[in-house]
Scaffold this active site. Structure first.
Site, PDB file in Angstrom:
ATOM      1  N   LYS A 160      39.005   1.147  43.020  1.00 16.50           N
ATOM      2  CA  LYS A 160      40.543   0.627  41.869  1.00 16.50           C
ATOM      3  C   LYS A 160      41.082   0.638  42.497  1.00 16.50           C
ATOM      4  O   LYS A 160      41.938   0.435  41.901  1.00 16.50           O
ATOM      5  CB  LYS A 160      39.599   2.205  40.785  1.00 16.50           C
ATOM      6  CG  LYS A 160      40.167   2.211  39.738  1.00 16.50           C
ATOM      7  CD  LYS A 160      39.089   3.686  38.921  1.00 16.50           C
ATOM      8  CE  LYS A 160      40.617   3.553  37.739  1.00 16.50           C
ATOM      9  NZ  LYS A 160      39.999   4.970  36.744  1.00 16.50           N
TER      10      LYS A 160
ATOM     11  N   ASP B  16      44.848  15.603  35.110  1.00 10.96           N
ATOM     12  CA  ASP B  16      43.341  15.076  35.562  1.00 10.96           C
ATOM     13  C   ASP B  16      43.234  14.400  36.522  1.00 10.96           C
ATOM     14  O   ASP B  16      44.152  13.782  37.397  1.00 10.96           O
ATOM     15  CB  ASP B  16      42.857  12.745  34.916  1.00 10.96           C
ATOM     16  CG  ASP B  16      42.033  12.976  35.316  1.00 10.96           C
ATOM     17  OD1 ASP B  16      41.529  13.088  36.155  1.00 10.96           O
ATOM     18  OD2 ASP B  16      41.538  11.786  34.578  1.00 10.96           O
TER      19      ASP B  16
END
Ligand code: AMP
Length: 618
Positions: free
Chosen positions: A69, A168
């Site tokens: 990613k 997060d």
């Protein structure tokens, strides 16, 4: 075409797929539904994805790809077993596996998906994600920002406008975003982070600590040349880290970690949560700097947040929620599974786009907090009914948590544990749900450490045990119906019981019995002492990037929200093509808001206004 749409969290460390099934949005797939974002080719040429690929990573790094990613949207290629692949191709392999999982679970082929991306992803990165989806044979119906997905999972799209902070912290990345949500219109006001910070760094720090410990025990350093021993250390460090999220200590035992001159050398180390927290504190502090920046950029204060939502496996680290609570004054929410929250949120949107009425994800959580009272300080004087929860409200069930306490005077061999339900830091304002006495503790001059372990299951059965750390000696009680709301009468009974105990204590204290008397004369309720956590100096770290808050934009977004409400109200009057066009414009408006694209938003607002002008006038 089938109405089926799934939601996919394509993560740096792990990926998941969720969809509406059996009346609720759930994560699909074998086991816990978590697919490590890792692909590989084994030495025998077999293609591996997920856990199997991860297992071979440390032994065959040139045959394995992890963390793809990070390269999305670049023209880099990666090599695996001598062949080159684009980031899109590697991501497509992961997506395909998830789609296969979903198709097998749902019993029909999956062709459409919502895929999440970090809020800070550029257009190039978003397009690469779409392309990966297409390569995997799926139509990507929406690219959704991860913090928005988390907010959807928590049901913040219901009712009026909400502003939430989404924190997060995953395995390899960290970001914090301020998000506003009103109906179907969501916007990321600001986002900050560090895409090179996460739980893997916590593991590294623990590995270094274990290496030092091994060196202290045996005079041998576990270096690069000890490849297998290092792989074992990493695994052990991650396990210890996870254990320290629920327990005050973790023991690491690795038999024959290294064989030196034919002699096996074992690692045997105990790590306390305090030691671990002092190792990771500078990293967690750096995330708090990003929190402040994100609030500043959004032009908000923490008191104007409706909630702080925790997402990502590493937010289970108690230091994270403790520091966030101290910094913002808000209780961070963790009720939606932190590893699955983004996928579940994507599943909520996917289900809505497929025509299901879904408002949020359903989870089993404890509606109450539980903990024991202890002797501490209030307003500068010692007070025996200090309280902080061991199990906090909104923790997913089942749960086990342990905290450590100390006896309060030399030679104390008996403790009375009183268990309360509630959040008030004065236990007397909470509800007493049980108490028990532990006798026969070691007679020591030093404070004796007693662990209090609480386990709460889904049926509301609370097990509480007190364990003397030095000997392992323990005593336990079980409290049934801990999750049942208490009746007025029960609350009154409990209050009376506490007052009785309190009176006994006041009498005793008046006679100054504390230090001089033997254990049998001591008032039972004095006896647990909880030392306050130590403060460690913070090292500020520069956060990554910024998004400005803009009043003209806020006005435009307002207009979009109103317009969508009007379109909804008018949908009954619309026919065939008009309805389809209104739906498409609505989706385009939502996407323009979440992508902060004012030109496209103005354009789509105008088109929808024109359409509504004709429909409403007809
Ligand atoms: P994610 O990228 O969101 O899947 O998060 C993965 C990270 O969460 C890894 O670094 C895990 O070691 C970490 N993690 C998982 N469970 C726990 C736990 N109980 N306590 C602390 N970290 C955890």
């Amino acid at each position: 075409m089938s109405d089926l749409i799934v939601g996919i969290d394509l993560g740096t460390t792990n990926s998941e797929v969720a969809a509406f099934s059996g009346g609720r949005v759930r994560v699909l797939g074998p086991g816990n539904g978590i697919l490590p974002s890792c692909v590989g080719v084994s030495p025998s040429g077999e293609f591996l994805v997920g856990e199997a690929a991860l297992n071979q990573q440390r032994l065959f790094p040139d045959r394995t790809i992890r963390g793809i990613k990070r390269k999305m949207g670049t023209s880099d290629t990666v090599s695996m077993a001598g062949h080159d692949y684009t980031p899109q191709e590697v991501s497509a392999l992961i997506l395909k596996e998830l789609v296969n999982w979903a198709s097998a679970s749902l019993g029909e082929p999956v062709k459409r998906a919502v895929i999440t991306v970090p809020a800070y992803f550029s257009d190039a990165q978003r397009n690469a994600t779409r392309e990966a989806g297409n390569m995997a044979g799926i139509e990507v119906v929406r690219i959704l920002n991860e913090p928005t997905a988390a907010s959807l999972a928590y049901g913040f799209s219901e009712g009026t406008r909400h502003t939430v902070m989404v924190y997060d912290l995953g395995g390899g990345t960290f970001d914090v975003s301020i998000v506003t949500i009103e109906g179907d219109v969501t916007e990321v006001l600001s986002s900050h982070g560090n895409n090179r910070l996460g739980g893997d760094d916590f593991d590294d720090l623990l590995v270094m600590h274990l290496q030092q410990e091994f060196h202290r025990q045996h005079g041998v350093f576990v270096g690069e040349e000890h490849r297998a021993a290092r792989a074992r250390l990493w695994w052990a460090a991650e396990q210890a880290k996870k254990q320290l999220s629920a327990e005050p200590y973790a023991r690491v035992r690795e038999e024959a970690l290294i064989v030196e001159n034919g002699k096996p050398l074992h690692l045997d180390a105990e790590i306390s949560r305090d030691t671990y927290e002092s190792l990771i504190r500078p990293l967690v502090d750096s995330t708090l700097d990003s929190v402040s920046k994100a609030l500043d950029d959004a032009g908000r204060s923490s008191s104007s947040m409706d909630a702080i939502l925790l997402i990502g496996g590493s937010t289970r680290t108690p230091l994270v929620s403790r520091l966030l609570r101290e910094r913002t004054g808000l209780e961070p929410r963790q009720d939606v599974h932190p590893d699955l929250g983004v996928a579940l949120g994507a599943g909520v949107l996917a289900s809505r786009l497929a025509g299901q009425q879904v408002d949020r994800v359903l989870v089993d959580v404890s509606p109450f907090s539980f903990g024991p009272s202890y002797l501490g300080e209030r307003g500068g004087v010692s007070y025996p009914y200090c309280y902080h929860p061991v199990i906090r409200r909104n923790t997913p069930l089942p749960v086990t948590r342990t905290e450590s306490y100390y006896t309060s005077y030399p030679g104390q061999t008996t403790v009375e544990i009183q268990v309360f339900q509630g959040d008030n830091e004065d236990a007397l304002n909470n509800i007493l749900v049980g108490n028990f006495r532990v006798e026969g503790l070691k007679d020591t001059k030093e404070p004796n450490e007693v662990l209090c372990r609480m386990s709460l299951d889904i049926d509301g059965i609370l097990h509480v045990s007190a364990i003397e750390k030095a000997t392992g000696k323990s005593k336990q009680i079980t409290i049934g119906g801990a999750l049942q709301p208490k009746t007025e009468r029960e609350v009154e009974d409990s209050r009376r019981k506490i007052e009785d105990l309190f009176r006994r204590r006041e009498g005793a204290a008046a006679f100054g019995e504390w230090d001089e008397t033997g254990e049998d004369d001591l008032p039972a309720e004095y006896e647990l002492l909880n030392p306050p956590p130590e403060d460690v100096a913070a090292e500020p770290v520069e956060p990554a990037e910024a998004t400005p808050a803009d009043p003209a934009w806020a006005e435009l977004r307002h207009k979009a929200v109103d317009l969508i409400k009007r379109a909804r109200a008018a949908s009954g009057k619309m026919h065939g093509e008009d309805r389809e066009e209104a739906r498409e414009l609505q989706a385009a408006i939502e996407e323009a808001v979440s992508g902060h694209d004012s030109r496209s938003l103005n354009e789509k607002i105008r088109s929808l206004e024109e359409l509504l002008f004709f429909v409403e006038g007809s």
